[in-house]
Design a protein around this motif. Structure first.
Motif, PDB file in Angstrom:
ATOM      1  N   ILE A   1       0.827  -1.199   0.000  1.00  0.00           N
ATOM      2  CA  ILE A   1       0.000   0.000   0.000  1.00  0.00           C
ATOM      3  C   ILE A   1       0.867   1.257   0.000  1.00  0.00           C
ATOM      4  N   ASP A   2       0.538   2.232  -0.833  1.00  0.00           N
ATOM      5  CA  ASP A   2       1.223   3.524  -0.829  1.00  0.00           C
ATOM      6  C   ASP A   2       0.336   4.550  -0.116  1.00  0.00           C
ATOM      7  N   PRO A   3       0.663   4.908   1.135  1.00  0.00           N
ATOM      8  CA  PRO A   3      -0.187   5.813   1.913  1.00  0.00           C
ATOM      9  C   PRO A   3       0.141   7.291   1.724  1.00  0.00           C
ATOM     10  N   THR A   4       0.876   7.654   0.679  1.00  0.00           N
ATOM     11  CA  THR A   4       1.357   9.029   0.509  1.00  0.00           C
ATOM     12  C   THR A   4       0.229  10.052   0.571  1.00  0.00           C
ATOM     13  N   ARG A   5      -0.885   9.812  -0.118  1.00  0.00           N
ATOM     14  CA  ARG A   5      -1.989  10.779  -0.116  1.00  0.00           C
ATOM     15  C   ARG A   5      -2.511  11.019   1.302  1.00  0.00           C
ATOM     16  N   LEU A   6      -2.685   9.939   2.056  1.00  0.00           N
ATOM     17  CA  LEU A   6      -3.161  10.030   3.433  1.00  0.00           C
ATOM     18  C   LEU A   6      -2.176  10.824   4.291  1.00  0.00           C
ATOM     19  N   GLU A   7      -0.901  10.561   4.115  1.00  0.00           N
ATOM     20  CA  GLU A   7       0.128  11.240   4.902  1.00  0.00           C
ATOM     21  C   GLU A   7       0.228  12.714   4.543  1.00  0.00           C
ATOM     22  N   GLU A   8       0.235  13.019   3.233  1.00  0.00           N
ATOM     23  CA  GLU A   8       0.438  14.406   2.810  1.00  0.00           C
ATOM     24  C   GLU A   8      -0.797  15.266   3.016  1.00  0.00           C
ATOM     25  N   GLU A   9      -1.994  14.739   2.730  1.00  0.00           N
ATOM     26  CA  GLU A   9      -3.202  15.544   2.852  1.00  0.00           C
ATOM     27  C   GLU A   9      -3.710  15.665   4.286  1.00  0.00           C
ATOM     28  N   LEU A  10      -3.619  14.575   5.045  1.00  0.00           N
ATOM     29  CA  LEU A  10      -4.226  14.558   6.373  1.00  0.00           C
ATOM     30  C   LEU A  10      -3.211  14.479   7.511  1.00  0.00           C
ATOM     31  N   GLY A  11      -1.931  14.348   7.173  1.00  0.00           N
ATOM     32  CA  GLY A  11      -0.888  14.344   8.194  1.00  0.00           C
ATOM     33  C   GLY A  11      -0.843  13.090   9.054  1.00  0.00           C
TER      34      GLY A  11
END
Length: 199
Positions: free
Chosen positions: A147-157
């Protein structure tokens, strides 16, 4: 390469097809009727309160019951493990702060093969690493989840808090040791079902 939010779905079993179709249905309701919805996809969880049919609890409870754990196929199937508490925190962030209509992937960089996980469980429970039986693989069993969680990390911290898998696994083993009354009633029926399937 890890799975990304905009990748097309390629389910390989009836089980994974039902998951994919439910996501597609939600997307259609959002696009057609503006239903306020978000989608989150996550790989394999571990931690307290998991049903004994799941991989890690099944192995732990087999050892606690004095039975040899069982491993599908070659054991080389890779899963991206995440602690249940981290997954729950991520879902809450997505529900309360995620963009409507968006898909978020929840992962914690926890890729490990099933045989590696089982051997770690056996080590931590004082058993030899090879103290398990091989059983036939499940039909359509996926080889790797990543899983690539980049969107979750960048948008929601969001970031995972449980980043030491061995420590999280030790806590999980401890929880199942201390809560036998919670899992024991479901164990016999679960193992009977697996035995009927040759697993």
């Amino acid at each position: 390469r890890r799975f990304e939010p905009d990748d097309p779905y390629r389910p390989s079993s009836p089980y994974s097809s039902t998951k994919a179709s439910s996501d597609l249905l939600v997307r259609a309701w959002y696009r057609t009727y503006g239903v306020r919805a978000t989608i989150s996809n996550c790989s394999n969880n571990y931690g307290p309160y998991q049903h004994v049919e799941k991989f890690i609890p099944r192995q732990i409870t087999n050892v606690l019951c004095g039975a040899r754990p069982r491993l599908y196929g070659t054991g080389e199937n890779v899963r991206d493990w995440i602690h249940t508490e981290d997954h729950s925190r991520a879902v809450w962030e997505i529900l309360t702060r995620g963009r409507v209509g968006e898909t978020y992937l929840v992962g914690a960089d926890g890729e490990r093969s099933n045989v590696e996980v089982l051997r770690e469980i056996l080590r931590q429970m004082g058993r030899p690493e090879d103290d398990f039986d091989w059983v036939r693989d499940r039909p359509g069993h996926d080889r790797r989840y990543a899983i690539d969680p980049t969107r979750l990390e960048e948008e929601l911290g969001w970031r995972p808090l449980h980043t030491d898998f061995r420590e999280g696994l030790a806590q999980t083993i401890g929880w199942y040791r201390e809560h036998e009354s919670w899992w024991r009633p479901a164990k016999e029926a679960t193992e009977r079902k697996y035995a009927e399937q040759g697993q």
